[in-house]
Write a protein that holds these residues in place. Structure first.
Motif, PDB file in Angstrom:
ATOM      1  N   VAL A   1       0.856  -1.190   0.000  1.00 14.58           N
ATOM      2  CA  VAL A   1       0.000   0.000   0.000  1.00 14.58           C
ATOM      3  C   VAL A   1       0.884   1.229   0.000  1.00 14.58           C
ATOM      4  O   VAL A   1       1.812   1.338   0.821  1.00 14.58           O
ATOM      5  CB  VAL A   1      -0.940   0.014   1.227  1.00 14.58           C
ATOM      6  N   CYS A   2       0.588   2.154  -0.921  1.00 17.42           N
ATOM      7  CA  CYS A   2       1.296   3.430  -0.958  1.00 17.42           C
ATOM      8  C   CYS A   2       0.743   4.359   0.120  1.00 17.42           C
ATOM      9  O   CYS A   2      -0.350   4.138   0.647  1.00 17.42           O
ATOM     10  CB  CYS A   2       1.148   4.078  -2.336  1.00 17.42           C
ATOM     11  N   PRO A   3       1.447   5.421   0.472  1.00 17.20           N
ATOM     12  CA  PRO A   3       0.935   6.374   1.462  1.00 17.20           C
ATOM     13  C   PRO A   3      -0.394   7.004   1.058  1.00 17.20           C
ATOM     14  O   PRO A   3      -1.190   7.381   1.926  1.00 17.20           O
ATOM     15  CB  PRO A   3       2.053   7.433   1.550  1.00 17.20           C
ATOM     16  N   ASN A   4      -0.643   7.135  -0.242  1.00 24.45           N
ATOM     17  CA  ASN A   4      -1.915   7.698  -0.679  1.00 24.45           C
ATOM     18  C   ASN A   4      -3.020   6.653  -0.775  1.00 24.45           C
ATOM     19  O   ASN A   4      -4.136   6.979  -1.167  1.00 24.45           O
ATOM     20  CB  ASN A   4      -1.745   8.395  -2.027  1.00 24.45           C
ATOM     21  N   GLY A   5      -2.728   5.400  -0.417  1.00 22.45           N
ATOM     22  CA  GLY A   5      -3.739   4.353  -0.418  1.00 22.45           C
ATOM     23  C   GLY A   5      -3.740   3.486  -1.649  1.00 22.45           C
ATOM     24  O   GLY A   5      -4.525   2.533  -1.723  1.00 22.45           O
ATOM     25  N   LYS A   6      -2.886   3.729  -2.619  1.00 27.65           N
ATOM     26  CA  LYS A   6      -2.859   2.911  -3.822  1.00 27.65           C
ATOM     27  C   LYS A   6      -2.231   1.550  -3.530  1.00 27.65           C
ATOM     28  O   LYS A   6      -1.245   1.446  -2.804  1.00 27.65           O
ATOM     29  CB  LYS A   6      -2.071   3.625  -4.912  1.00 27.65           C
ATOM     30  N   LEU A   7      -2.823   0.502  -4.087  1.00 31.67           N
ATOM     31  CA  LEU A   7      -2.329  -0.860  -3.893  1.00 31.67           C
ATOM     32  C   LEU A   7      -1.455  -1.277  -5.074  1.00 31.67           C
ATOM     33  O   LEU A   7      -1.739  -0.917  -6.228  1.00 31.67           O
ATOM     34  CB  LEU A   7      -3.514  -1.830  -3.752  1.00 31.67           C
ATOM     35  N   TYR A   8      -0.446  -2.051  -4.780  1.00 30.77           N
ATOM     36  CA  TYR A   8       0.391  -2.602  -5.843  1.00 30.77           C
ATOM     37  C   TYR A   8       0.995  -3.906  -5.341  1.00 30.77           C
ATOM     38  O   TYR A   8       0.988  -4.208  -4.137  1.00 30.77           O
ATOM     39  CB  TYR A   8       1.479  -1.617  -6.268  1.00 30.77           C
ATOM     40  N   LEU A   9       1.512  -4.665  -6.263  1.00 30.46           N
ATOM     41  CA  LEU A   9       2.116  -5.961  -5.953  1.00 30.46           C
ATOM     42  C   LEU A   9       3.636  -5.858  -6.009  1.00 30.46           C
ATOM     43  O   LEU A   9       4.194  -5.106  -6.821  1.00 30.46           O
ATOM     44  CB  LEU A   9       1.629  -7.031  -6.941  1.00 30.46           C
ATOM     45  N   SER A  10       4.255  -6.626  -5.131  1.00 26.63           N
ATOM     46  CA  SER A  10       5.709  -6.703  -5.109  1.00 26.63           C
ATOM     47  C   SER A  10       6.103  -8.166  -5.033  1.00 26.63           C
ATOM     48  O   SER A  10       5.446  -8.950  -4.345  1.00 26.63           O
ATOM     49  CB  SER A  10       6.272  -5.935  -3.906  1.00 26.63           C
ATOM     50  N   PRO A  11       7.128  -8.584  -5.769  1.00 23.81           N
ATOM     51  CA  PRO A  11       7.545  -9.986  -5.707  1.00 23.81           C
ATOM     52  C   PRO A  11       7.856 -10.391  -4.270  1.00 23.81           C
ATOM     53  O   PRO A  11       8.572  -9.703  -3.541  1.00 23.81           O
ATOM     54  CB  PRO A  11       8.785 -10.044  -6.592  1.00 23.81           C
ATOM     55  N   ALA A  12       7.270 -11.494  -3.848  1.00 24.09           N
ATOM     56  CA  ALA A  12       7.453 -11.957  -2.473  1.00 24.09           C
ATOM     57  C   ALA A  12       8.861 -12.467  -2.265  1.00 24.09           C
ATOM     58  O   ALA A  12       9.492 -13.041  -3.163  1.00 24.09           O
ATOM     59  CB  ALA A  12       6.423 -13.036  -2.159  1.00 24.09           C
ATOM     60  N   GLY A  13       9.393 -12.239  -1.074  1.00 23.61           N
ATOM     61  CA  GLY A  13      10.717 -12.720  -0.718  1.00 23.61           C
ATOM     62  C   GLY A  13      10.727 -13.228   0.707  1.00 23.61           C
ATOM     63  O   GLY A  13       9.672 -13.433   1.333  1.00 23.61           O
TER      64      GLY A  13
END
Length: 265
Positions: A238-250
């Motif tokens: 989650v970005c500070p402005n509330g936007k969601l995004y995916l990140s490769p899991a580690g």
């Protein structure tokens, strides 16, 4: 001469003579009699003509007991209501293009119990029927706000709330409930979809929650490695402005290393 004979002779002398008596005719004679007969005949003819005209009007206008009343005109039919001073207080006009009613309040009542089904005045329009059904293919179009406690579609039909060129806002001081007991609930928009709760929380309760078409972030230090391109497990960030995004899991959180999505949001 006896007393009786004297009285009898005196009465005979006092009697008027027949030749001197005058006879006065009693009744109407001459031109007066002919005028009276003429007026009586004229009155009788007038009564017969009025009766014949009344019967003809009743037949032409279909004024009968066993059939409905029909008022017909080549242009329009207008019914006016006036007060004791002759001023117009109400008017109903049935024309070829429209039916117009000019009055302070227009009401349509049920024939059984007399309850108001529809009323319109300067303050607003009230619909007292249990169900308002719109059968048009384009639905109902409202130019301004609409306040109602319940909106539902017919059985086996879809309910669609749409604003093609502007925004669609649903708000209530104690909450808005949207439910689809036998189907799906879909909310689509061209730009942004806002779910806002000022004092409470937004609770999503489902067996599966899917967020499609989310952008995938990449490490900002270097280009994504081949292992990242084949990554099948991702972390939701989650970005500070509330936007969601995916990140490769580690092994640990990778949201910070893939936060370049937040810079362009």
């Amino acid at each position: 001469m006896t007393r009786e004979q004297y009285i009898l002779a005196t009465q005979q002398n006092n009697l008027p003579r027949a030749e001197n008596a005058q006879l006065y005719p009693v009744g109407i004679y001459g031109w007066r009699k002919r005028c009276l007969y003429f007026f009586v005949l004229l009155l009788l003819v007038t009564m017969i003509v009025n009766l014949a005209m009344t019967i003809w009007i009743l037949k032409v206008m279909n004024f009968t007991v066993d059939s409905p009343l029909v008022l017909q005109s080549d242009r329009n039919v207008t019914v006016n209501a006036r007060n004791h001073m002759g001023q117009l207080t109400g008017q109903l006009t049935v024309g070829a293009d429209a039916v117009e009613a000019q009055c302070k309040r227009f009401e349509v009542r049920a024939s059984e119990d007399g309850r108001v089904l529809f009323s319109a005045d300067e303050d607003g329009i009230t619909i007292g029927a249990e169900k308002l059904k719109v059968t048009g293919t384009e639905g109902a179009v409202f130019g301004h706000s609409v306040e109602t406690p319940h909106i539902r579609a017919e059985p086996s039909q879809d309910l669609r709330l749409e604003s093609p060129t502007r925004s669609l806002i649903m708000e209530a001081p104690r909450g808005v409930q949207v439910s689809a007991a036998a189907g799906d609930f879909k909310a689509a928009c061209r730009k942004e979809l806002h779910l806002q709760s000022t004092e409470g929380e937004i609770f999503l309760n489902a067996a599966t929650i899917r967020l499609g078409n989310l952008p995938t972030g990449s490490p900002s230090s270097s280009s994504p490695s081949p292992s990242h391109s084949r990554q099948t497990v991702h972390e939701l960030c989650v970005c500070p402005n509330g936007k969601l995004y995916l990140s490769p899991a580690g092994a640990g959180s990778t949201c910070q290393s893939s936060s370049n999505i937040c810079l362009w949001s």
